[in-house]
Design an enzyme around this catalytic site. Sequence first.
Site, PDB file in Angstrom:
ATOM      1  N   SER A  87       0.825  -1.194   0.000  1.00  0.00           N
ATOM      2  CA  SER A  87       0.000   0.000   0.000  1.00  0.00           C
ATOM      3  C   SER A  87       0.874   1.264   0.000  1.00  0.00           C
ATOM      4  O   SER A  87       1.624   1.484  -0.945  1.00  0.00           O
ATOM      5  CB  SER A  87      -0.965  -0.034   1.189  1.00  0.00           C
ATOM      6  OG  SER A  87      -1.984   0.915   1.049  1.00  0.00           O
ATOM      7  N   ASP A  97      -9.758  -5.191  -4.651  1.00  0.00           N
ATOM      8  CA  ASP A  97      -9.143  -3.978  -4.117  1.00  0.00           C
ATOM      9  C   ASP A  97      -9.563  -2.767  -4.945  1.00  0.00           C
ATOM     10  O   ASP A  97      -9.494  -2.797  -6.183  1.00  0.00           O
ATOM     11  CB  ASP A  97      -7.620  -4.137  -4.148  1.00  0.00           C
ATOM     12  CG  ASP A  97      -6.867  -2.989  -3.493  1.00  0.00           C
ATOM     13  OD1 ASP A  97      -7.524  -2.069  -2.958  1.00  0.00           O
ATOM     14  OD2 ASP A  97      -5.628  -3.021  -3.519  1.00  0.00           O
TER      15      ASP A  97
END
Length: 329
Positions: free
Chosen positions: A173, A271
């Site tokens: 991330s 996602d």
Amino acid sequence: MASTIEIENKSKEIETEILPYIRVYKDGTVERLMESPIVPPSLQNPETGVSSKDIVISDHPSISARLYLPNSVQSNPKKLPILLYFHGGGFFMESAFSFLDHRFLNLLVSEAKVVAVSVEYRLAPEHPLPAAFHDSWEALNWVTSHSNSSDTNTEPWLHDHADFKRIYIGGDSAGASIANYLALRAGVETLKGNANIAGAFLSHPFFWGSTPVGSEPNEGASHLHARIWKLVYPSAAGGIDEPTMNPLGPGAPSLATLACSKLLVCVAGKDALRDRGLWYYDAVKNSGWEGEVKLFEVPDQDHVFHIYNTDTTAAKQMIARLASFLVSI
């Protein structure tokens, strides 16, 4: 019963909040509402046999790290690849010392047989970006400085066990965004010890931009990722299109200058950042970069699933793929 801090904060005036993650008050108080607990390092983790310890990289600014060493070093004197790892959390939460990242690194180090350095960089909003990027650059140079064997002020785990011809960087991330930043910066600046980055992995990278990509919603500044970016980097000249957030934004450096020979981009099917990760992967392929880029997608999984649920089949597949990448050079 509510804590004294909770009672006091109810009477404070809120500056901004991004629920359910963080609340910032006008007096500067910050409440991080969703974080895993801090856990200590351990010698020979009961599950993996991996040993870990905490070290200080710099006092000014304050940068520390947790080091990991697989138990294989006891029986095999061969030098091991190095992984410089950066945790996720939107640049404003989580830690290299948190339970989730500690558990994940133990598993990855055990399977990949690498020496890992998990960096504790400073967090926004107390330390807004680019602080985390600068801290991470300092941490990378601290690692590469160990490649000079004449330097006596070294960390023994790196000096004794690390192969400085196999330095990897990677993260999840926000940590993946940091890895991209470092690979690009190392393409134009010399690292200490004249070391090179062998490879980088970007897992579910936290990239965004003002123009939607793929199935991304056209919500502008109201989107969660845009609100996070405003919180963590309020001075960004390009706003959400600042190059560290939008690697193809105005003024962004060419991805052809990435300073590594191998790159692994990982995405997850459910996602919200999936399409942006695919877009980045395609951009690298078409940039003229001379390295080898691979894509690894796990369908039916969400953002950083392998950090939150390490016991699942999908997480084990993800960790195995990262491990195989780290020993591929």
